[in-house]
Design an enzyme around this catalytic site. Structure first.
Site, PDB file in Angstrom:
ATOM      1  N   ARG A 143       4.821  -4.908  -0.189  1.00 47.97           N
ATOM      2  CA  ARG A 143       3.568  -4.360  -0.708  1.00 47.97           C
ATOM      3  C   ARG A 143       2.417  -4.662   0.232  1.00 47.97           C
ATOM      4  O   ARG A 143       2.343  -5.728   0.833  1.00 47.97           O
ATOM      5  CB  ARG A 143       3.249  -4.988  -2.076  1.00 47.97           C
ATOM      6  CG  ARG A 143       1.934  -4.473  -2.679  1.00 47.97           C
ATOM      7  CD  ARG A 143       1.480  -5.323  -3.845  1.00 47.97           C
ATOM      8  NE  ARG A 143       1.168  -6.705  -3.489  1.00 47.97           N
ATOM      9  CZ  ARG A 143       0.032  -7.101  -2.921  1.00 47.97           C
ATOM     10  NH1 ARG A 143      -0.907  -6.244  -2.609  1.00 47.97           N
ATOM     11  NH2 ARG A 143      -0.163  -8.373  -2.643  1.00 47.97           N
ATOM     12  N   VAL A 144       1.523  -3.681   0.349  1.00 47.55           N
ATOM     13  CA  VAL A 144       0.230  -3.884   0.991  1.00 47.55           C
ATOM     14  C   VAL A 144      -0.837  -3.378   0.022  1.00 47.55           C
ATOM     15  O   VAL A 144      -0.530  -2.646  -0.914  1.00 47.55           O
ATOM     16  CB  VAL A 144       0.110  -3.161   2.357  1.00 47.55           C
ATOM     17  CG1 VAL A 144       1.029  -3.794   3.391  1.00 47.55           C
ATOM     18  CG2 VAL A 144       0.373  -1.670   2.227  1.00 47.55           C
ATOM     19  N   SER A 145      -2.070  -3.768   0.257  1.00 50.00           N
ATOM     20  CA  SER A 145      -3.138  -3.453  -0.685  1.00 50.00           C
ATOM     21  C   SER A 145      -3.702  -2.043  -0.561  1.00 50.00           C
ATOM     22  O   SER A 145      -4.179  -1.481  -1.536  1.00 50.00           O
ATOM     23  CB  SER A 145      -4.281  -4.457  -0.531  1.00 50.00           C
ATOM     24  OG  SER A 145      -3.813  -5.740  -0.840  1.00 50.00           O
ATOM     25  N   SER A 146      -3.676  -1.463   0.639  1.00 50.30           N
ATOM     26  CA  SER A 146      -4.286  -0.146   0.807  1.00 50.30           C
ATOM     27  C   SER A 146      -3.532   0.695   1.833  1.00 50.30           C
ATOM     28  O   SER A 146      -2.740   0.177   2.624  1.00 50.30           O
ATOM     29  CB  SER A 146      -5.739  -0.307   1.262  1.00 50.30           C
ATOM     30  OG  SER A 146      -5.775  -0.791   2.591  1.00 50.30           O
ATOM     31  N   GLN A 197      -3.349  -0.072   5.510  1.00 54.46           N
ATOM     32  CA  GLN A 197      -2.410  -1.096   5.970  1.00 54.46           C
ATOM     33  C   GLN A 197      -0.979  -0.549   6.086  1.00 54.46           C
ATOM     34  O   GLN A 197      -0.032  -1.305   6.079  1.00 54.46           O
ATOM     35  CB  GLN A 197      -2.422  -2.278   5.004  1.00 54.46           C
ATOM     36  CG  GLN A 197      -3.753  -2.987   4.947  1.00 54.46           C
ATOM     37  CD  GLN A 197      -3.769  -4.035   3.855  1.00 54.46           C
ATOM     38  OE1 GLN A 197      -3.465  -3.741   2.704  1.00 54.46           O
ATOM     39  NE2 GLN A 197      -4.128  -5.256   4.228  1.00 54.46           N
TER      40      GLN A 197
END
Length: 158
Positions: free
Chosen positions: A18-21, A24
């Site tokens: 997972r990444v936040s945005s 990324q």
């Protein structure tokens, strides 16, 4: 009376990344590659679930799918690169769900951050989420006002 034999479905090892945005996306690709390489080296038969979204958003598509799979008894182990890639807050809750269903969580990189680093990252994450919600509410309010103004204008012209 003969019972119906149920086919035994082998449990899966799931790599969760997972990444936040969306900005990324490159980081997500690097994370997926690191998790994939690790699991191949361990000899796991695996599937990778990718997510883009805040670590404090518990309704992300991938996380929801992972939890469903865990609760359905489909998962043997969850592999993450860093502990906070699973969730930013509430890791212990996810860990308890996993334990209840006999699922291990394997963290590849146990590099510890200082308390100050973690606090700063957590505060930034919270501020980002709440400012986005606030901006979203303002944007929705502005759209509604414009729509009402356009409707009023068209009525006046009739």
């Amino acid at each position: 009376m003969l019972g119906v034999k149920k086919a035994i479905v082998p449990k899966k090892v799931i790599g969760y990344c997972r990444v936040s945005s969306r900005k990324q996306k490159d980081d997500l690709e690097h994370q997926v590659e690191a998790v994939r390489t690790y699991m191949i080296a361990k000899g796991y038969s695996f599937e990778i679930i990718e997510d883009i979204g805040s670590g404090i958003n518990y309704t992300k598509k991938g996380l929801s799918r992972l939890i469903d799979m865990i609760c359905n008894g489909e998962v043997e182990k969850v592999v993450v690169l860093y502990k906070d890639r699973l969730v930013r807050f509430g890791f212990e809750l996810i860990e308890q769900i996993c334990k209840r269903y006999g699922v291990d969580i394997e963290i590849i990189d146990h590099t510890e951050k200082t308390e100050e680093q973690e606090l700063v990252e957590d505060l930034v994450q919270l501020l980002t989420v709440f400012s986005c919600k606030l901006q979203g509410k303002r944007a929705n309010r502005a759209k509604k006002m414009i729509k009402e103004w356009l409707e009023d204008d068209s009525v006046d012209q009739s």
